[in-house]
Write a protein that holds these residues in place. Sequence first.
Motif: not given
Length: 450
Positions: A436-439, A430-433, A49-50, A56-60
């Motif tokens: 992580p995806a809980e699933d 937006q990504k931080i708010r 999950q981490m 996603n942050i890295f890609a940005l």
Amino acid sequence: MDVVWLSRLQFALTIGFHYLYPPLSIGLGVILVIMEGLWLKTRKPLYHQMAKFWVNIFALTFAMGVATGIVMEFEFGTNWATYSRYVGDVFGSALAAEGIFAFFLESGFLAVLIFGWNRVSPRMHFFSTVMVALGSMFSAVWIVVANSWMQTPAGFHIVDHGGMARAEITDFWAMVFNPSSMQRLAHVLMGAWQAGAFLVLSVSAYYLLKRRHLAFAKSSMRIGLTAALVASILQVLTGHASGVVVARHQPLKLAAFEGHYSASAPAPLHLIGWVDETQRRVHGIAVPGLLSWLVSGDPTHPLTGLESAPPGDWPPVNVTFQAFHGMVIIGGALLGLSVLGWWHLWRGSLFDRRWLLWCFVFSVLGPQIANQLGWAAAEIGRQPWIVYGLMRTSEGVSKVVSASAVLSSLIMFTVIYVLLFALFIFLLDQKIRRGPAEDEASGVYTRHAF
């Protein structure tokens, strides 16, 4: 307005803005390797999950780094054409090596890193993560090599081409391993590791304060804190090694770092201060002989001062002094915060200290400001030379570019970069708010042959 000053301001603006993102990419790349490696070793869903969240942050940050770096390539050909002709053989080979060995490696595996979850095997995905992390560091290698050659030129000779002097490489590896490249590279990489680690700490501390994603935040914080402590300690060591090289090869830059005017005398190390350039003295708190001891092991060892050279060869002293000391003070604060965090982590009280968590939330600014100040100290400190001892900055600017043209493009780039920065902050927020995806905590990973 002066075309040289405007061209320098434009380059400082563009590279300063660009330099916000590569350190984050390099630092997050290392963090991603650690997280995904832990998932492969333990198969704990939390690490999976981490890794997915921080990808996603890295890609940005990677995308913003690429977009903001393109402009500088054009500036070499427009505002700095004379300089580009002079060092094209040297600088071009380093930039070509970056494209071949770094950018292709980084961008080639980036798609697998971002979109390869559940499409390739876990080991193949981890291999892609390692390649992307290595590619981002290789990119820094060649950029730092090129810049270090401008600080301490080696492995070249000057030839005449059509009545114009030009530097040509005579020894490629002497150019690569010029006297300052390895020390400066180590210092830059540690600054990048700090940038990534403190971003992870900042976001994790925010989640802990908001009581969200607690297991994710605690585990991320342990990894980020370990990386921050290691990088902060190594940053002190690499900074010292870099300072010794500056003392040996760029003594006037070191003199500007400390406002050391005497032509040859033991030098103190200032903790804080203000340089009175008119009176040629520093008002502040200093430890006598400490700078001499740090670079030579002898507190009575005389160091070359500014008055050993004509004032026309001096860098701007006070701005160099303040940039250098700002970097050192922030570096010390980051090391202290890392040690304090580890102390509370070891005692089991870190996650209950709200004041300390708030410190970590805002600590993300520390490495960014220190990196900018360190770059400013290094680049302003080598003035008036664009290539140290060979070409003055005023000689490298293009002869046919007008001040009005540079001013117009400067205004345009400023507007574009402000909009890009606002977009980056919006998307990052937006990504931080969203978090992580809980699933993903289920750790389900469909295996595919590759």
